[in-house]
Design an enzyme around this catalytic site. Sequence first.
Site, PDB file in Angstrom:
ATOM      1  N   ASP A  57     108.337 -46.505  34.404  1.00 18.67           N
ATOM      2  CA  ASP A  57     107.625 -47.747  34.706  1.00 18.67           C
ATOM      3  C   ASP A  57     108.342 -48.901  34.026  1.00 18.67           C
ATOM      4  OD1 ASP A  57     105.711 -49.858  34.884  1.00 18.67           O
ATOM      5  OD2 ASP A  57     104.097 -48.385  35.028  1.00 18.67           O
ATOM      6  N   THR A 132     110.795 -63.353  47.105  1.00 14.57           N
ATOM      7  CA  THR A 132     110.147 -63.591  48.394  1.00 14.57           C
ATOM      8  C   THR A 132     110.096 -65.080  48.724  1.00 14.57           C
ATOM      9  OG1 THR A 132     107.995 -63.453  49.527  1.00 14.57           O
ATOM     10  CG2 THR A 132     107.945 -63.544  47.147  1.00 14.57           C
ATOM     11  N   ASP A 133     110.005 -65.392  50.021  1.00 17.26           N
ATOM     12  CA  ASP A 133     109.835 -66.795  50.420  1.00 17.26           C
ATOM     13  C   ASP A 133     108.435 -67.304  50.122  1.00 17.26           C
ATOM     14  OD1 ASP A 133     108.465 -65.360  52.376  1.00 17.26           O
ATOM     15  OD2 ASP A 133     109.450 -66.338  54.082  1.00 17.26           O
ATOM     16  N   GLU A 134     107.497 -66.397  49.795  1.00 13.97           N
ATOM     17  CA  GLU A 134     106.124 -66.819  49.540  1.00 13.97           C
ATOM     18  C   GLU A 134     105.993 -67.691  48.292  1.00 13.97           C
ATOM     19  OE1 GLU A 134     102.972 -64.003  50.226  1.00 13.97           O
ATOM     20  OE2 GLU A 134     104.318 -62.696  51.358  1.00 13.97           O
ATOM     21  N   TYR A 158      99.803 -62.943  44.076  1.00 12.68           N
ATOM     22  CA  TYR A 158     101.084 -62.253  44.291  1.00 12.68           C
ATOM     23  C   TYR A 158     102.256 -63.219  44.212  1.00 12.68           C
ATOM     24  CZ  TYR A 158     105.079 -60.625  46.973  1.00 12.68           C
ATOM     25  OH  TYR A 158     106.367 -60.337  47.382  1.00 12.68           O
ATOM     26  N   LYS A 162     105.424 -63.560  41.458  1.00 11.38           N
ATOM     27  CA  LYS A 162     106.836 -63.522  41.811  1.00 11.38           C
ATOM     28  C   LYS A 162     107.537 -64.816  41.413  1.00 11.38           C
ATOM     29  CE  LYS A 162     108.844 -60.752  43.775  1.00 11.38           C
ATOM     30  NZ  LYS A 162     109.666 -59.631  43.236  1.00 11.38           N
ATOM     31  N   LEU A 198     101.211 -55.713  57.938  1.00 10.68           N
ATOM     32  CA  LEU A 198     100.754 -55.970  59.306  1.00 10.68           C
ATOM     33  C   LEU A 198     101.322 -54.999  60.333  1.00 10.68           C
ATOM     34  CD1 LEU A 198      99.227 -57.781  61.339  1.00 10.68           C
ATOM     35  CD2 LEU A 198     101.327 -59.136  61.516  1.00 10.68           C
TER      36      LEU A 198
END
Length: 354
Positions: A57, A132-134, A158, A162, A198
Amino acid sequence: MIFVTGGCGFIGSCFVLDWLRDQQEPLLNIDALTYAGHPGNLEAAAGNPNYHFVHGDIRDKSLMRDLFQQWKPRAIVHFAAESHVDRSIAAPSAFVDTNVTGTVNLLQAAQELVQTLPPEEAHAFRFLNVSTDEVFGSLEPTDAAFSEAHRYQPNSPYSASKASADHFVRAWWHTYQLPTITTNCSNNYGPRQFPEKLIPLVIHNALRGQPLPVYGDGMQVRDWLHVSDHCSALRAVLAQGRPGETYNIGGRSVMTNLDVVRGICAMLDELRPRATPHAGLITHVTDRRGHDRRYAIDDSRLAAELGWQPKMRFADGIRQTVQWYLDNSAWVESVTSGSYRQWVEQQYHSRAAR
């Protein structure tokens, strides 16, 4: 040798398998084997003398330090993360622990190693942070696509975790001169994706004649990147990317969620027909809290500097993906346990239909 964290997950396992196919350099995979880390994803690596696995971990600071000192990798590709927005809304602390604290543990372990290396090896070391693009938030309909200079505006626990990890990676470059690179990718799809996301969720439910949950009006816009293209971009960045830089990775396949779902339904009507069209299973449910409306990626830096561009057309990639799930029902059954079914019930079935 290179290290990969989270190599039993969806994107990580694709990277590991592609690496072992194309490279002779050994690879050590560190994975905690949470619900989304499936050892079966790497069955093809069994027996490969260049593949090594540690069940560990990244939140275990001592273990990370020991592994870096023992194996002395020349690079790390960091995938390991809690990644599902809905789960972050329900239990945000786990995302802080893994995505932020775990990343800092890796940065510290890498820094301690690099400090002991000869100057030439220290200069050549790479810490590749897969993000991520988020982290950029949501775009208005007429806004330009996300560039590497776009302001961070995370809107979910989330994406906030990130974004925080990305900032720590940047800090280790500027403060400690650890040679780091961050990539920000658009929505991935492809084989072996856990069916909480999705596309695999829709395929899984449709094959069972169950409702296909679509948040709100389904007009959320995403750029879809096939996982094989993502991994080829990461190899290019690892080989040629400039330390301290960030690179956007996009699929150049922009679609609404509803169009994606309808496309999968049409494909299943052809490949696995039923008495009535699969689109009749589409069920609009109460929208996710804080749901970002539109993402779009400008990957021109990656194209200009490294000569990379995606090869997989969405029409080809989604057909390949649907066919993979049809051909690998045993894999799907192995990951959709009782706990998975409970999660789906909690997340979708209990929501009032719109």
